[in-house]
Design an enzyme around this catalytic site. Structure first.
Site, PDB file in Angstrom:
ATOM      1  CD  GLU A  60       0.094  -5.215  -0.408  1.00 41.48           C
ATOM      2  OE1 GLU A  60       0.295  -5.594  -1.583  1.00 41.48           O
ATOM      3  OE2 GLU A  60       0.543  -4.134   0.035  1.00 41.48           O
ATOM      4  CG  HIS A 129      -3.320   5.581   0.083  1.00 42.45           C
ATOM      5  ND1 HIS A 129      -2.956   5.619  -1.239  1.00 42.45           N
ATOM      6  CD2 HIS A 129      -2.322   4.924   0.720  1.00 42.45           C
ATOM      7  CE1 HIS A 129      -1.780   5.019  -1.391  1.00 42.45           C
ATOM      8  NE2 HIS A 129      -1.366   4.598  -0.220  1.00 42.45           N
TER       9      HIS A 129
END
Lengths: 326, 330
Positions: A60, A129
């Site tokens: 990322e 998450h």
């Protein structure tokens, strides 16, 4: 006006902007051959090819930095981070480079990237998450933050974000990709600043953003039907900058405010809106403003605990009734 | 390279040395604030590599030890010094400082202060060049210690995977701030680390500018020909501490003595004198000319330039009057 799902609206904005400008590219994990985890880039790989629809490694910070570097030369990358939780890894490049490069270069360089990512808590995805990170992004100078509550906004905000010369973070929501709503048939560019009154009312203002706008609307329905209280609902689709004037104007009409946020209360949208109310319209208030927020815990896996950690429309109704001492 | 080129490079390295030494003095005089990372000892790296490229046209990016890279790209040394003095006429209008010199018109894309931050930025610049079909390349200069950041591995993987036109130059000066490389890094020879990404690499003596230049020519030719990235490791040494706030107590005096014998400026000077291409007198005149230029042009420009206006404190945070902020309706 056609009715589109939220993901279809995001996909359409990608497609139109890529067709409009050959320097618009999109990149992220599984967005190309696989079509995107939430289908936001479905079919674009076949249409625009691997040089412009880029399946990235799971890196990322690296691919966000790569997009920023490309943007220095006029490329307009739309960077998808598969879940906002993974955006922590890209914070270095988003904050240290994209948000600061215009300033620290004395205006010579700009980083016109779009980073879009689903935030929010879905169903039993566990602590890593389920984070809500809008509060982290919205406090940084040099970075615009918007968060669409409808397919129309999802479409129009992305269109404007791609063309804007500033870096823009778009906070979407995992549970909203299948939400349906009307989207203009012609091209539409949504403002990146401001707020929107989505329900008029004279008694109290409910401030929401993204999914919490829908909780606020549900609560407003209950308040009207069962308690005779007419709530105004204001959609804060722009979190940085926040619409100080719009926030103050609504409360000047209603004299009461409840802020509905999906995140934990500390240092968030609610606390920031309350600060604005104090600074801009303290003497308009007939009751102390309240926040309806998540409980300050990492989101648990267990279904009942998860539900208990998040605010609901019922909590909003109760907060408003408390302001009316009912 | 003919004798005239070598003399020009000698002058450029000596200019860089004197410029940095003058920065040191100005820092002690409190004309320069913040952190200041100086380049003496490493001059052959930036100057030798960029001599082999197209400075001012190829895109260059680096870390915080960035003054000399900017000047070799074409930045006006007066503007670099004015930036260090925090002035409106500075390279970054006084908003950046020593670690954030930018000169975009000469395609010097900046100095960045997060160690390893420029690795993916350089890959991104290369991605843009490839997408636009341009023949320029990206060149990223960083130190050995940056290679222990995740960005090194993430960016090299993508640069190789997508065959991006980027040259990574590792100026290995043996220390990451105050920690010697063998105490921080499992594989000390940096060029060996990139074989994991299938990127061609070389290691050369970073104190000998002729060797740096020769190796960089090959590296630049490889990248420009479209064969993808290249990694060039230069073995070098900084003669001062990591920054001005560094006591430099962690290095052995004997090690410093050994490296001082390998001063890139003295090495080239002596070679030119031996070859009869330079006299001791000419060298002294060169040095005097440089010192005069710095004292009479660079420093006075920085001293006399105006401060940025406080009324402009909030300029450059966001774009001015971007119509898309209002949905394009303006």
């Amino acid at each position: 006006m056609a009715e589109l799902m939220y993901w279809e609206a995001v996909r359409r904005a990608h497609d139109e902007e890529m067709a409009h400008d050959p320097l618009v590219i999109c990149m992220g994990e599984d967005i190309g051959v696989a079509g995107g985890t939430y289908k936001a880039t479905k079919g674009l790989y076949e249409k625009y090819g691997p040089d412009r629809v880029i399946d990235t490694p799971i890196s990322e910070n690296g691919f966000t930095g790569l997009g920023i570097g490309a943007s220095f030369l006029g490329v307009r990358p739309i960077i998808e981070i598969m879940s906002v939780n993974f955006a922590w890894l890209a914070m270095d490049q988003i904050f240290n480079t994209a948000a600061k490069v215009r300033y620290m270069s004395g205006g010579q360089l700009e980083a016109p990237i779009v980073v879009r990512s689903p935030g929010g808590t879905a169903h039993q995805l566990g602590a890593q998450h389920s984070a809500r990170m809008e509060k982290v992004f919205m406090g940084v100078a040099g970075l615009r933050v918007v968060t669409p509550s409808t397919p129309k906004q999802a479409y129009g905000l992305l269109k404007s974000a791609v063309r804007c010369a500033d870096p823009v973070f778009i906070n979407e929501h995992e549970l909203m990709y299948n939400l349906k709503g009307e989207v203009p048939d012609g091209e539409y560019f949504h403002p990146l600043e401001g707020s929107e009154v989505v329900r008029e009312g004279r008694d109290v203002t409910l401030f929401g953003y993204n999914i919490s706008v829908h909780w606020a609307l549900q609560a407003a329905g209950v308040l009207s039907r069962e308690h005779g209280i007419e709530a105004e609902v204001v959609d804060l689709f722009a979190l940085n900058p926040l619409d100080r004037a719009g926030i103050a104007a609504s409360v000047a009409r209603t004299h009461r405010a409840v802020i509905v946020e999906e995140a934990e209360p500390a240092v968030g949208v609610g606390s920031e809106v309350m600060a604005i109310l104090n600074e801009e319209c303290f003497f308009e208030l007939d009751a102390a403003p309240l926040r309806v927020s998540a409980v300050n815990v990492p989101i648990p896996y267990n279904r009942s605990l998860e539900k208990a950690a998040l605010p609901t429309a019922r909590d909003v109704v109760e907060a408003v009734l408390a302001q009316f001492s009912r | 390279m003919d004798a005239a080129d070598k003399k020009r490079l000698l002058r450029e390295m000596l200019y860089a040395r004197r410029f940095e030494e003058r920065c040191y003095e100005a820092y002690v005089e409190r004309k320069i604030g913040g952190f200041l990372h100086l380049y003496p000892g490493q001059e052959a790296c930036a100057i030798g590599v960029l001599e082999a490229a197209r400075p001012g046209r190829d895109y260059v990016i680096t870390g915080y030890r960035d003054h000399v890279h900017a000047i070799k790209c074409g930045a006006d040394p007066r503007e670099v010094m004015a930036e260090l003095f925090g002035k409106e006429t500075g390279s970054s209008k006084g908003r950046g400082g020593s670690m954030h010199i930018f000169d975009v018109k000469h395609r010097f894309m900046g100095g960045y202060a997060l160690v390893g931050g420029p690795f993916p930025l350089a890959a991104g610049i290369a991605k843009a060049l490839k997408l636009k079909g341009e023949e320029e390349i990206a060149i990223c200069f960083l130190g050995d210690a940056a290679n222990n950041q995740g960005t090194f591995h993430e960016a090299l993987n993508m640069a190789s995977l997508w065959q991006l036109p980027v040259l990574y130059v590792c100026e290995n000066n043996l220390y990451g701030i105050g920690t010697r490389i063998d105490r921080s890094t499992a594989v000390v020879e940096q060029y060996k680390r990139v074989c994991g990404y299938d990127i061609p690499a070389a290691q050369v003596d970073g104190q000998d500018i002729e060797k740096v230049y020769a190796a960089a020519r090959e590296a630049v030719a490889h990248v420009r020909s479209g064969k993808g990235p290249y990694f060039l490791e230069l073995l070098t040494y900084r003669y001062r501490g990591h920054s001005m706030s560094d006591s430099n107590a962690y290095r052995a005096k004997e090690e410093e003595r050994q490296w001082s014998k390998r001063d890139p400026i003295i090495m080239l000077r002596d070679r030119l004198i031996e070859a009869g291409q330079l006299s001791a007198e000419e060298y002294r005149e060169m040095d005097t000319g440089i010192l005069e230029e710095i004292e009479q042009e660079v420093i006075p420009f920085a001293e006399r330039s105006p401060e940025p206006k406080v009324e402009e404190l909030e300029r450059y945070v966001l774009a001015d009057n971007d119509p898309w902020v209002h949905g394009g309706a303006r």
